[in-house]
Scaffold this active site. Structure first.
Site, PDB file in Angstrom:
ATOM      1  N   ARG A 177       0.842  -1.372  -0.068  1.00 25.80           N
ATOM      2  CA  ARG A 177      -0.078  -0.028   0.120  1.00 25.80           C
ATOM      3  C   ARG A 177       0.851   1.526   0.001  1.00 25.80           C
ATOM      4  O   ARG A 177       0.483   2.153   0.670  1.00 25.80           O
ATOM      5  CB  ARG A 177      -1.085   0.145   1.162  1.00 25.80           C
ATOM      6  CG  ARG A 177      -1.516  -1.235   1.347  1.00 25.80           C
ATOM      7  CD  ARG A 177      -2.414  -1.795   0.045  1.00 25.80           C
ATOM      8  NE  ARG A 177      -3.065  -3.068   0.330  1.00 25.80           N
ATOM      9  CZ  ARG A 177      -3.743  -3.670  -0.752  1.00 25.80           C
ATOM     10  NH1 ARG A 177      -3.694  -3.110  -1.790  1.00 25.80           N
ATOM     11  NH2 ARG A 177      -4.454  -4.771  -0.377  1.00 25.80           N
ATOM     12  N   LYS A 222       0.637  -8.450  13.747  1.00 26.08           N
ATOM     13  CA  LYS A 222      -0.737  -9.047  13.106  1.00 26.08           C
ATOM     14  C   LYS A 222      -0.965 -10.467  13.218  1.00 26.08           C
ATOM     15  O   LYS A 222      -0.172 -11.328  12.566  1.00 26.08           O
ATOM     16  CB  LYS A 222      -0.688  -8.632  11.874  1.00 26.08           C
ATOM     17  CG  LYS A 222      -1.850  -9.010  10.813  1.00 26.08           C
ATOM     18  CD  LYS A 222      -1.832  -8.337   9.447  1.00 26.08           C
ATOM     19  CE  LYS A 222      -2.916  -8.492   8.547  1.00 26.08           C
ATOM     20  NZ  LYS A 222      -2.939  -8.210   7.181  1.00 26.08           N
ATOM     21  N   GLU A 224      -6.142 -12.125   7.865  1.00 27.31           N
ATOM     22  CA  GLU A 224      -5.904 -12.250   6.462  1.00 27.31           C
ATOM     23  C   GLU A 224      -4.737 -13.242   6.221  1.00 27.31           C
ATOM     24  O   GLU A 224      -3.826 -13.005   5.425  1.00 27.31           O
ATOM     25  CB  GLU A 224      -5.504 -10.840   6.116  1.00 27.31           C
ATOM     26  CG  GLU A 224      -6.842  -9.796   6.215  1.00 27.31           C
ATOM     27  CD  GLU A 224      -6.365  -8.541   5.580  1.00 27.31           C
ATOM     28  OE1 GLU A 224      -5.097  -8.020   5.553  1.00 27.31           O
ATOM     29  OE2 GLU A 224      -7.012  -8.016   4.860  1.00 27.31           O
ATOM     30  N   ARG A 261     -18.793  -8.211   8.971  1.00 27.81           N
ATOM     31  CA  ARG A 261     -17.133  -8.158   9.407  1.00 27.81           C
ATOM     32  C   ARG A 261     -17.039  -7.067  10.462  1.00 27.81           C
ATOM     33  O   ARG A 261     -16.050  -7.274  11.040  1.00 27.81           O
ATOM     34  CB  ARG A 261     -16.425  -7.816   7.945  1.00 27.81           C
ATOM     35  CG  ARG A 261     -15.056  -7.165   8.037  1.00 27.81           C
ATOM     36  CD  ARG A 261     -14.259  -7.247   6.846  1.00 27.81           C
ATOM     37  NE  ARG A 261     -13.222  -6.545   7.009  1.00 27.81           N
ATOM     38  CZ  ARG A 261     -12.447  -5.911   6.005  1.00 27.81           C
ATOM     39  NH1 ARG A 261     -12.504  -6.145   4.654  1.00 27.81           N
ATOM     40  NH2 ARG A 261     -11.201  -5.247   6.335  1.00 27.81           N
ATOM     41  N   ASP A 264     -11.891  -0.769   7.445  1.00 31.82           N
ATOM     42  CA  ASP A 264     -10.566  -0.603   6.901  1.00 31.82           C
ATOM     43  C   ASP A 264     -10.265   0.542   6.252  1.00 31.82           C
ATOM     44  O   ASP A 264     -10.505   0.739   5.195  1.00 31.82           O
ATOM     45  CB  ASP A 264     -10.399  -1.806   6.068  1.00 31.82           C
ATOM     46  CG  ASP A 264      -8.905  -2.231   5.760  1.00 31.82           C
ATOM     47  OD1 ASP A 264      -8.090  -1.495   6.425  1.00 31.82           O
ATOM     48  OD2 ASP A 264      -8.738  -3.045   4.964  1.00 31.82           O
ATOM     49  N   GLU A 300      -4.796   3.287  15.369  1.00 22.88           N
ATOM     50  CA  GLU A 300      -4.209   3.197  14.255  1.00 22.88           C
ATOM     51  C   GLU A 300      -4.639   3.796  13.202  1.00 22.88           C
ATOM     52  O   GLU A 300      -5.957   3.523  12.517  1.00 22.88           O
ATOM     53  CB  GLU A 300      -3.945   1.535  13.999  1.00 22.88           C
ATOM     54  CG  GLU A 300      -3.299   1.298  12.582  1.00 22.88           C
ATOM     55  CD  GLU A 300      -3.132  -0.158  12.091  1.00 22.88           C
ATOM     56  OE1 GLU A 300      -2.563  -0.995  13.096  1.00 22.88           O
ATOM     57  OE2 GLU A 300      -3.124  -0.600  11.005  1.00 22.88           O
ATOM     58  N   GLU A 331      -4.303   4.034   0.765  1.00 16.29           N
ATOM     59  CA  GLU A 331      -4.873   2.927   0.076  1.00 16.29           C
ATOM     60  C   GLU A 331      -6.268   3.038  -0.348  1.00 16.29           C
ATOM     61  O   GLU A 331      -6.426   2.793  -1.729  1.00 16.29           O
ATOM     62  CB  GLU A 331      -4.696   1.740   1.014  1.00 16.29           C
ATOM     63  CG  GLU A 331      -5.272   0.642   0.760  1.00 16.29           C
ATOM     64  CD  GLU A 331      -5.428  -0.595   1.503  1.00 16.29           C
ATOM     65  OE1 GLU A 331      -4.903  -0.318   2.931  1.00 16.29           O
ATOM     66  OE2 GLU A 331      -5.965  -1.821   1.256  1.00 16.29           O
ATOM     67  N   TRP A 344     -14.780  -9.567   0.804  1.00 15.54           N
ATOM     68  CA  TRP A 344     -13.805  -9.025  -0.051  1.00 15.54           C
ATOM     69  C   TRP A 344     -14.422  -8.155  -1.163  1.00 15.54           C
ATOM     70  O   TRP A 344     -13.968  -7.498  -1.902  1.00 15.54           O
ATOM     71  CB  TRP A 344     -12.670  -9.847  -0.419  1.00 15.54           C
ATOM     72  CG  TRP A 344     -11.567 -10.164   0.492  1.00 15.54           C
ATOM     73  CD1 TRP A 344     -11.714  -9.375   1.680  1.00 15.54           C
ATOM     74  CD2 TRP A 344     -10.709 -11.182   0.462  1.00 15.54           C
ATOM     75  NE1 TRP A 344     -10.462 -10.010   2.482  1.00 15.54           N
ATOM     76  CE2 TRP A 344      -9.885 -11.011   1.571  1.00 15.54           C
ATOM     77  CE3 TRP A 344     -10.260 -12.077  -0.427  1.00 15.54           C
ATOM     78  CZ2 TRP A 344      -9.117 -12.039   2.004  1.00 15.54           C
ATOM     79  CZ3 TRP A 344      -9.084 -12.992  -0.043  1.00 15.54           C
ATOM     80  CH2 TRP A 344      -8.575 -12.947   1.028  1.00 15.54           C
TER      81      TRP A 344
HETATM   82  C1  BDP Z   1      -5.578  -3.780   4.554  1.00 17.94           C
HETATM   83  C2  BDP Z   1      -4.726  -3.704   3.506  1.00 17.94           C
HETATM   84  C3  BDP Z   1      -3.713  -4.816   3.528  1.00 17.94           C
HETATM   85  C4  BDP Z   1      -3.181  -4.743   5.079  1.00 17.94           C
HETATM   86  C5  BDP Z   1      -4.234  -4.933   5.968  1.00 17.94           C
HETATM   87  C6  BDP Z   1      -3.694  -4.536   7.466  1.00 17.94           C
HETATM   88  O1  BDP Z   1      -5.455  -3.887   2.107  1.00 17.94           O
HETATM   89  O2  BDP Z   1      -2.686  -4.748   2.742  1.00 17.94           O
HETATM   90  O3  BDP Z   1      -2.225  -6.046   5.398  1.00 17.94           O
HETATM   91  O4  BDP Z   1      -4.960  -3.805   5.722  1.00 17.94           O
HETATM   92  O5  BDP Z   1      -3.910  -3.382   7.974  1.00 17.94           O
HETATM   93  O6  BDP Z   1      -6.234  -2.407   4.567  1.00 17.94           O
HETATM   94  O7  BDP Z   1      -3.212  -5.816   8.049  1.00 17.94           O
END
Ligand code: BDP
Length: 718
Positions: free
Chosen positions: A186, A305, A309, A354, A383, A405, A411, A561
């Site tokens: 990003r 993290k 994901e 979500r 997000d 955060e 992005e 998604w």
């Molecule tokens: C999302 C992004 C992804 C990040 C994720 C995150 O698309 O690339 O890894 O957040 O915050 O917005 O971990």
């Protein structure tokens, strides 16, 4: 010798006045020559002599910065001298180095500051006027020096100074989503600034200037690598590189942090498991911590993290977030390190909503995390959208430090081509009332700890910095790095004040410039909401790269998604029902807030489609139907960008040629892309509303099929 020096100075002044190419590299630390002679002379009269106290690396940095700044702005070659010889000394150093007759005069102020705070005060010493910049630590002094320089940069009087400042938040970090191969997740400003291959031996000047810029706004930590982590960063060769960077940053008060891949004990440790209850795993992390602190004694800690994901985490072993975070926290605690455990989790197995998942997973653990754990929460529950209601976790975990955060890199906001002033967005979240402890429980109070007496506090910004000459791919977006730092220092600042000082430091103090440009900056956030996602729409960007509109996307493997999951447009209407008749997400807020969102009449229109599925002919407050109102908002967004373009076009007299032209070009692209957003979204949603565009909305010049056919296989940051 002297002659040569003055000739050089003259040349510098000439270059500044003539406005030679300015590539933006110097950020807000331009230190432009002050052309107003009266003002310049007033400053010169009050600053005759520089008197550094102490000789630490930090004090040397402070002296260098003062010389750079004052020489540039006042056209004088400033030297150092001992204090008593002349009046109008500029004395800077920490409390331990202050002469007693000075520290006595400042006793009151010292009581008001913390370890990173500073005092700038005009005092009389033996009947002579002096300016003192002091603090409890040398880092505090450095912050004070930058503040003092800012006074001159913004043409503020230094006649009678009493400035007492302390940061309200402890951990103020940038999060670099930088990979070891120098790509940046990003990232839209070139490659990673970390030249891993040439580290540890080659120290790029950029690292030093990066540290200067961060120290100037009070950022005191940097997480060097991507949250989607590579375990290699924790191996000895990379730790040597990290150590080299930590040495560059140390005098500037900046600690380094790393992201930890939860499965590192398997990947680089040769263990069979990463189970946080396994004795070998526990020992592996403890040894790793000892190894890191042996190299970097002031290492900040780890950002994780986990189980999000596809990243590994404690849930892979039927353990929970507390188990994972506390295991790492135990390894770091004796060294003073912290764990920043991210709450950005959502699972493909939960098909309800979500937006509810982070709260559901984390809030039950309140009070169970160790003292050196912060839970790092994105500003909104989905997000980093152009607009999101505040995350329901804020205020909901009174016994757990929650770290904010924010995303600085854009992005979901048009990448670095769109000039959006983000402090406006940050401010909106920080000032929102959670009602968790009655009226006035604003998000900022949870973040600075005052709502529940939390002592460990933090704010993180996902960096927009890259190898581009101007650092952020667009000079206007330097303001977002700047503004993030200012709000991490003081989350109660107004975005308007931030824009004002940034403009003056970066470009010019001319009112004819500052006023109109500040206006377009402050309007830019609402503009992007209007031309991308008005009325609470969200996540309708094209897929994967998130560049451009893609409300039609519906074929991705995970339901959440797909943009269609978020807007839910059909013949009846549009929007995600998160109320008591829908996903019940509103229940995660305090009752006052939940009730407000639940009721379509009291739900703020800016969040309408976030919480409600609304009929196309629903009457908005201004009397328009939802469809007409939506179309008009898209148009308004485009009009706002047009105003930005037109305003900037008249600014040529105030800006050097290079930055003027670059920003102009980018604004033109933004205008083009705003119309693309408007046309594509309206054509797509019109299939459901089956209504004509209202008067005042321009007709699209291309078809929906055309917009749907656009592909960007190599869009950056993906
Ligand atoms: C999302 C992004 C992804 C990040 C994720 C995150 O698309 O690339 O890894 O957040 O915050 O917005 O971990």
């Amino acid at each position: 010798m002297l002659k040569r020096k003055s000739l050089l100075l003259l040349l510098i002044i000439f270059v500044c006045i003539k406005g030679f190419a300015n590539d933006g590299y110097k950020l807000w630390l331009q230190y432009n020559y002050i052309k107003n002679e009266t003002l310049r002379n007033t400053y010169k009269l009050q600053i005759k002599n520089l008197n550094p106290l102490g000789d630490s690396e930090t004090i040397k940095v402070a002296l260098n910065e003062l010389q750079l700044g004052l020489n540039g702005m006042l056209g004088e070659a400033y030297a150092t001298n001992s204090i008593t010889t002349k009046e109008y000394n500029l004395i800077f150093g920490s409390k331990t180095h202050l002469a007693q007759d000075i520290s006595i005069q400042l006793a009151n102020e010292f009581n008001q500051i913390n370890d990173e705070g500073f005092i700038i005060k005009s005092i009389f010493l033996k009947g002579k006027k002096q300016i003192v910049i002091t603090a409890k630590t040398d880092i505090g002094v450095l912050y004070g020096v930058y503040h003092f320089l800012k006074l001159l940069q913004t043409n503020t009087s230094i006649e009678k100074l009493t400035i007492v400042e302390s940061p309200k938040i402890k951990v103020r970090t940038l999060n670099h989503w930088d990979n070891l191969d120098r790509t940046v997740e990003r990232g839209y400003s070139g490659a990673s600034i970390w030249d891993w291959h040439r580290l540890p031996d080659y120290i790029d000047q950029r690292y030093i200037d990066y540290a200067r810029a961060n120290a100037s706004i009070g950022i005191n930590g940097t997480v060097l690598n991507n949250v989607n982590a590579n375990a290699l960063i924790l191996t000895p060769p990379y730790l040597e590189k990290v150590k080299a960077l930590s040495e560059v940053f140390r005098p500037y008060g900046i600690k380094v942090y790393l992201t930890a891949r939860f499965s590192a004990p398997i990947e680089i440790g040769g263990l069979k498991t990463a189970d946080p209850y396994d004795a070998d795993v526990i020992k592996w992390w403890q040894d790793k911590a000892a190894e890191i602190y042996n190299l970097i004694p002031d290492f900040g800690g780890l950002l994780v993290k986990a189980n999000s994901e596809g990243q590994p985490g404690p849930q892979n072993y039927d353990r929970n977030h507390v188990d994972g975070a506390n295991m790492l926290a135990s390894a770091l605690e004796s060294f003073g390190g912290i764990v920043m455990w991210r709450a950005f989790v959502y699972s493909e197995h939960d098909t309800t909503d979500r937006a509810k998942q982070a709260y559901s997973e984390f809030v039950p653990y309140d009070g169970q995390f160790k003292d050196n754990v912060l839970v790092q929460v994105k500003n909104g529950a989905i997000d980093f959208q152009p607009r999101e209601p505040f995350h329901p976790m804020f205020g909901a975990m009174p016994k757990t430090p929650l770290m904010m955060e924010f995303q600085i890199t854009q992005e979901y906001l048009g990448f670095s081509t769109h000039s959006i002033f983000l402090p406006k967005l940050y401010e909106e979240t920080l000032k929102t009332d959670t009602y968790r402890k009655g009226k006035g429980s604003i998000v900022a109070k949870d973040i600075d700890g005052s709502l529940n007496d939390k002592t460990l506090t933090g704010m993180a910004g996902v960096s927009n910095i890259g190898s581009d000459i101007n650092w952020t791919g667009n000079v206007m977006l330097q303001a977002n790095w700047y503004g993030f730092g200012r709000l991490a220092w003081n989350p109660y600042l107004s975005s308007e004040d931030i824009a004002d000082e940034w403009l003056r430091m970066t470009f010019s103090n001319e009112e004819n410039f500052v006023k109109p440009i500040k206006q377009i900056m402050l309007a830019s956030r609402e503009a992007v909401v209007n031309y991308m996602t008005p009325f609470g729409l969200h996540h309708i960007m094209d897929t994967g790269h998130h560049y451009g509109p893609g409300p039609w996307v519906s074929n991705l493997s995970r339901p959440e998604w797909n943009p269609v999951y978020y807007h839910k447009a059909d013949k009846q209407g549009i929007g995600f029902n998160r109320t008591a008749t829908g996903s019940h997400a509103t229940e995660q807020y305090a009752p006052e807030v939940a009730n407000m969102f639940n009721n379509i009449e009291t739900c703020p229109e800016k969040d309408l489609l976030w919480f409600h599925h609304v009929p196309w002919d629903y009457k908005l407050k201004d009397g328009n139907t939802l469809w007409d109102g939506m179309a008009l908002k898209y148009q308004e967004g485009v009009n706002q960008v047009e105003t930005m373009v037109k305003t900037w076009n008249t600014m040529k007299p105030y800006v050097d040629a290079q930055r003027f032209r670059e920003i102009q070009t980018l604004l033109n692209i933004q205008y083009k892309e705003a119309t693309w957003w408007r046309d594509a979204c309206l054509l797509y949603f019109q299939q459901f509303s089956e209504k004509p565009l209202p008067k005042g909305v321009e007709k699209p010049t291309k078809t929906l099929e055309y917009f749907q056919s656009l592909k960007f296989p190599f869009a950056p940051g993906n």
